[in-house]
Design an enzyme around this catalytic site. Structure first.
Site, mmCIF file in Angstrom:
data_model
loop_
_atom_site.group_PDB
_atom_site.id
_atom_site.type_symbol
_atom_site.label_atom_id
_atom_site.label_comp_id
_atom_site.label_asym_id
_atom_site.label_seq_id
_atom_site.Cartn_x
_atom_site.Cartn_y
_atom_site.Cartn_z
ATOM 1 N N CYS A 404 -13.126 28.412 41.352
ATOM 2 C CA CYS A 404 -13.333 29.361 41.203
ATOM 3 C C CYS A 404 -14.693 29.228 40.355
ATOM 4 O O CYS A 404 -15.488 30.344 40.580
ATOM 5 C CB CYS A 404 -12.788 30.523 39.536
ATOM 6 S SG CYS A 404 -10.781 31.185 40.115
ATOM 7 N N LYS A 407 -17.606 31.559 42.906
ATOM 8 C CA LYS A 407 -17.738 33.081 42.990
ATOM 9 C C LYS A 407 -18.923 33.374 42.320
ATOM 10 O O LYS A 407 -19.858 32.605 41.731
ATOM 11 C CB LYS A 407 -16.866 32.926 41.475
ATOM 12 C CG LYS A 407 -16.373 34.579 40.186
ATOM 13 C CD LYS A 407 -14.624 34.776 39.629
ATOM 14 C CE LYS A 407 -15.155 35.556 38.814
ATOM 15 N NZ LYS A 407 -13.581 36.042 38.293
ATOM 16 N N ASP A 436 -11.333 45.742 33.775
ATOM 17 C CA ASP A 436 -9.958 44.595 33.190
ATOM 18 C C ASP A 436 -9.855 43.437 34.297
ATOM 19 O O ASP A 436 -10.483 43.777 35.719
ATOM 20 C CB ASP A 436 -8.901 45.438 32.405
ATOM 21 C CG ASP A 436 -8.734 44.471 31.007
ATOM 22 O OD1 ASP A 436 -7.772 44.032 31.893
ATOM 23 O OD2 ASP A 436 -9.167 45.204 30.878
ATOM 24 N N ASP A 437 -9.045 42.807 33.400
ATOM 25 C CA ASP A 437 -8.621 41.798 35.005
ATOM 26 C C ASP A 437 -7.455 42.378 36.322
ATOM 27 O O ASP A 437 -7.967 41.948 37.449
ATOM 28 C CB ASP A 437 -7.134 41.118 34.376
ATOM 29 C CG ASP A 437 -8.068 40.430 33.646
ATOM 30 O OD1 ASP A 437 -8.883 39.909 33.179
ATOM 31 O OD2 ASP A 437 -7.067 40.088 32.157
ATOM 32 N N ASP A 454 -8.623 38.484 44.854
ATOM 33 C CA ASP A 454 -9.480 37.255 43.832
ATOM 34 C C ASP A 454 -9.268 36.670 45.289
ATOM 35 O O ASP A 454 -8.191 36.109 46.198
ATOM 36 C CB ASP A 454 -8.427 36.692 43.381
ATOM 37 C CG ASP A 454 -8.788 35.871 41.460
ATOM 38 O OD1 ASP A 454 -9.999 36.028 41.961
ATOM 39 O OD2 ASP A 454 -8.659 36.322 41.013
ATOM 40 N N ASP A 477 -3.400 37.511 37.314
ATOM 41 C CA ASP A 477 -4.599 39.049 37.129
ATOM 42 C C ASP A 477 -3.488 40.090 36.664
ATOM 43 O O ASP A 477 -3.334 40.836 35.191
ATOM 44 C CB ASP A 477 -5.339 39.836 37.381
ATOM 45 C CG ASP A 477 -6.658 38.439 38.157
ATOM 46 O OD1 ASP A 477 -7.024 38.173 37.191
ATOM 47 O OD2 ASP A 477 -7.198 38.987 39.266
ATOM 48 N N HIS A 528 -5.413 40.489 56.663
ATOM 49 C CA HIS A 528 -6.594 40.276 57.431
ATOM 50 C C HIS A 528 -7.248 38.699 57.616
ATOM 51 O O HIS A 528 -7.523 38.293 56.565
ATOM 52 C CB HIS A 528 -7.900 41.048 56.994
ATOM 53 C CG HIS A 528 -8.479 41.452 58.074
ATOM 54 N ND1 HIS A 528 -7.860 42.153 58.917
ATOM 55 C CD2 HIS A 528 -9.693 41.321 58.256
ATOM 56 C CE1 HIS A 528 -9.601 42.313 60.143
ATOM 57 N NE2 HIS A 528 -10.325 41.797 59.497
ATOM 58 N N SER A 529 -7.293 38.728 58.445
ATOM 59 C CA SER A 529 -7.918 37.048 58.713
ATOM 60 C C SER A 529 -8.441 36.588 59.683
ATOM 61 O O SER A 529 -9.332 38.060 61.267
ATOM 62 C CB SER A 529 -7.264 35.568 59.430
ATOM 63 O OG SER A 529 -5.588 36.708 58.422
ATOM 64 N N ASP A 615 -6.951 36.642 31.732
ATOM 65 C CA ASP A 615 -6.342 35.004 31.911
ATOM 66 C C ASP A 615 -7.642 34.264 32.265
ATOM 67 O O ASP A 615 -8.970 35.136 32.648
ATOM 68 C CB ASP A 615 -5.784 34.672 33.497
ATOM 69 C CG ASP A 615 -6.403 36.257 35.087
ATOM 70 O OD1 ASP A 615 -6.981 36.764 34.845
ATOM 71 O OD2 ASP A 615 -6.297 35.398 35.553
#
Ligand SMILES: Cc1cc2nc3c(=O)[nH]c(=O)nc-3n(C[C@H](O)[C@H](O)[C@H](O)COP(=O)(O)OP(=O)(O)OC[C@H]3O[C@@H](n4cnc5c(N)ncnc54)[C@H](O)[C@@H]3O)c2cc1C
Length: 736
Positions: A404, A407, A436-437, A454, A477, A528-529, A615
């Site tokens: 994170c 981010k 919000d989350d 995320d 979340d 998806h990659s 969170d």
């Protein structure tokens, strides 16, 4: 900096004397397009040559310890902290406990040996695993002392070789030092041979026997222990019974049970049979080194001096094997210097017919051992940093924290989201109007669909572990909003490289994630990659929610107490890890915390009807708290002394470590922070530390707080309160 996946995988199993050499060489001269992975059942390795000296107080435990988390991070080696359990030779996979199998092109097995302990002697203390010997020993002595008897403690050491002689001498010092008030115990050394130090010159045996006699240590030779009766009687082959309260096994080396489960040929003692190239006779791409392997054409004892000399040969042969060249042969040295410490700044030296026992010999031993260990205790940051010819901007990117910590900052998001021209739609119950989350979308049945996404760039180099943490982080979340996750879609960016490596990588990432999703009754339904410059993984989670039960971030009320459900500091610890500064003792609790699901805490918080929940992730505690109080014009107080920290965090913050996202997190809240000058700058910076898979931040009314804390058990900390402050809106006031 762009990543590429390797062509080849070398795996070293166990980080003993031989394999540790490969790890160290990797820092200086890694093999191009190849990855080195170390699989170890402990995240530290101990050096047997210093164990006795540590017992005697001549060294600190840290002196005999190699921190594998730091060494591997420093050398650019992937560390898999797991116990190996088997081998799938056909598919070149090492099977490990509680993890996805580890694939290899070349494998070096160096899991050492263990003292020979008869099956009928299950109690007692084994010298191995050496990593836990000192705490086990201390606990055992404490348990015996708790029995409160007037009798002297009887401590028996079984095995009269070099290890047993060293241990018994140094154990006396250990007891004197750590149990000063206890009556001096009675020490015994038992051995199956008629002489101590069997195989050593007579003069060396006499020196040892004289030293033990001087110390009042009873020697019982010709005593092969075959059983232990009533937990306190050692029974010998000839029927003699020797009473002992504590038995320490320092007998000759026997193979670890795993060796017989690998499907590889064994020698007559059960060790892996190898050629003189150190390759197993049954598999060209598997090497067996140190105590675990035996070169068929040679006879030599199981001793560290041989394992050490195998290091350079293994290093050459791994390189040669990959490039198809002829391998080098290893020959055990004919003679070697033997030094047995006696714990009193003296050692018994044996070399070329010479036997001495004095301080000078100890000085030689100390110098050899300390120099050896110093080579493995250099944990400088990975070579890439500082040595690179990259421009400063490229270096900045290279050192950007993952997780994170990678981010985008709160400021960037606020600006973008507020300027989006988007129509309001009735079915969006919770969207960007009130961020919000999660988002809530009304569905045709009674409730709503909860959605959240995320993802982050890789911050650990073990994909299975990364997948697990990414899954928990993404699920969090929905848990924070009391929603029930149902399905997940993956998003992965895989670095360029051989297709096989990409598919292995994706397989590991998703296997780790699915393990966590299974625990939460969530199905991975798609994703998806793509191929890109840096390994990135994340998930979109869909679930069910009852809009009436969702504790929005902003539904806080004045007087609510603030509760946090995980300790802080993942960002700074991960930043330290990138610089090989996160110690093994800190790494374990960090990983455990990131893997701990927020689901149980979320269920308790729903049951107790918390006012608001979120969170704590990338924006840090202060950033997420601000998101709670700003929309409703309330303020808050946080008590610095109540904040929980993961082990190592305070030390790292005080030493100036921080995540790359911490400065922008601080900037995003600096207008609302009120921190008294007297409070130390170090610990307060944890407020801006981005959390990866962090805990829940709950706001709960005074009347419910006790019940909630009881329900959350030890996993909750009351860290502050919401206050009504008309003048100081959104202020976060820090109290000592
Ligand atoms: C008290 C004592 C003193 C000694 N002193 C000397 C000395 O002075 N000189 C000398 O030459 N020899 C000495 N020896 C012998 C020496 O310690 C061994 O010969 C040497 O450690 C062997 O090295 P190795 O690399 O094979 O294994 P080790 O050094 O034992 O390392 C094996 C590693 O593998 C790991 N491992 C084990 N099982 C697994 C698994 N299933 N999965 C993953 N990892 C695993 C272990 O945690 C360990 O870190 C001594 C031994 C003892 C007990």
């Amino acid at each position: 900096m762009n990543e590429t996946l390797p062509q080849h995988d070398i795996v070293v199993l166990g980080a003993g004397h031989t394999n540790a050499h490969i790890i160290r060489m990797w820092r200086m001269n890694p093999i191009p397009r190849t990855r080195l992975t170390c699989v170890s059942d402990h995240n530290i390795a101990t050096y047997s040559g210093m164990l006795a000296g540590t017992l005697a107080g001549q060294y600190e435990p840290a002196d005999m310890t190699i921190d594998l988390v730091r060494l591997c991070a420093s050398c650019g080696v992937r560390l898999v902290h797991a116990k190996a359990t088997g081998l799938d030779l056909d598919n070149r996979r090492l099977l490990v406990e509680d993890r996805h199998a580890v694939r290899f092109d070349l494998l070096s097995i160096g899991i050492g040996s263990r003292p020979a302990i008869p099956a009928t002697c299950s109690n007692g203390l084994s010298i191995k695993p050496m990593q836990t010997f000192l705490p086990r020993l201390r606990r055992t002595i404490e348990n015996c002392l708790a029995r409160e008897t007037d009798e002297k403690l009887r401590i028996a050491i079984v095995g009269g070789g070099a290890a047993g002689v060293e241990i018994v001498c140094c154990l006396q010092e250990f007891v004197r030092h750590h149990f000063a008030t206890m009556k001096p115990p009675k020490f015994m050394l038992l051995d199956a041979h008629s002489e101590l130090l069997a195989g050593m010159p007579r003069r060396t045996q006499e020196l040892a026997a004289r030293e033990l006699a001087k110390r009042g240590i009873q020697i019982k030779s010709d005593t092969r222990v075959v059983a232990v009766e009533d937990d306190s009687k050692l029974v010998s082959e000839n029927g003699e019974s020797v009473p002992a309260d504590i038995t320490i096994w320092a007998t000759s080396a026997q193979p670890a049970p795993l060796l017989s489960q690998l499907g590889l040929p064994l020698d007559e003692r059960g060790f892996l049979a190898t050629r003189d190239t150190l390759q197993c006779t049954g598999a060209e791409n598997v090497f067996a080194v140190g105590d675990a392997g035996s070169v068929e054409s040679e006879f030599y004892a199981k001793a560290g001096v041989y394992a050490v000399r195998q290091g350079p040969v293994l290093w050459t042969n791994l390189r040669r094997k990959l490039s198809g060249r002829q391998l080098e042969q290893w020959k055990p040295q004919k003679k070697f210097l033997s030094l047995v410490g006696t714990g009193d700044e003296r050692a018994i030296l044996t070399y070329h017919g010479l036997s001495l026992h004095n301080q000078w010999c100890w000085k030689i031993k100390d110098r050899i051992d300390s120099r050896f260990m110093a080579k493995y205790q250099q944990y400088e940051p990975p070579a890439m940093m500082g040595k690179s010819d990259d421009s400063p901007e490229e270096l900045d990117t290279a050192m950007q924290c993952g997780g994170c910590g990678s981010k985008a900052s709160a400021g960037v998001l606020r600006e973008t989201l507020s300027s989006l021209a988007q129509s309001h739609r009735e079915h969006v119950l919770m969207g960007l109007d009130s961020p919000d989350d999660i988002a809530l979308i009304a569905n045709s049945s009674s409730g709503a669909t909860a959605v959240s996404t995320d993802f982050f760039s890789a911050f650990v180099d073990e994909p299975y572990l990364l997948g697990r943490i990414a899954a928990q982080n993404a699920l969090s979340d929905l848990f924070a909003k009391s929603a029930s996750p149902r399905a997940a879609l993956s998003m992965a960016i895989l670095p360029p490289g051989p297709e096989k490596q990409q598919s292995n990588l994706l397989d590991d990432l998703l296997a780790g994630a699915v393990r966590e999703f299974e625990g939460a009754d969530v199905s991975l339904v798609g994703g998806h990659s793509i191929v890109g410059p840096k390994l990135t993984i994340g998930f979109t989670i869909l679930g069910d929610a009852n809009p009436a039960e969702v504790a929005k971030k902003s539904s806080v009320a004045a007087g609510d107490r603030l509760v946090l459900t995980k300790p802080l500091g993942t960002g700074v610890l991960l930043a330290a890890h990138m610089q090989a500064a996160c110690r093994a003792e800190w790494w374990g609790p960090l990983v455990e915390s990131m893997l701990r699901s927020n689901q149980p805490a979320a269920e308790d918080s729903r049951q107790y009807g918390v006012s608001a929940a979120t969170d704590v992730t990338g924006f840090g505690l202060a950033g997420h708290l601000r998101e709670m109080i700003a929309p409703v014009d309330l303020a808050s107080e946080l008590s610095l002394s109540a904040l929980p920290f993961l082990p190592g965090v305070v030390e790292l913050l005080e030493n100036g470590f921080s995540s790359t996202l911490a400065p922008s997190n601080r900037d995003s809240v600096c207008d609302v922070m009120k921190i008294p000058e007297a409070l130390s700058a170090g610990p307060t910076s944890v407020l801006y530390d981005p959390q990866t898979s962090g805990g829940l931040l709950l706001a709960v009314s005074e009347s419910k707080i006790d019940g909630l804390i009881r329900a959350l058990d030890s996993e909750a900390w009351v860290i502050g309160r919401i206050i009504d402050s008309a003048q100081q809106r959104a202020e976060i006031r820090i109290l000592p």
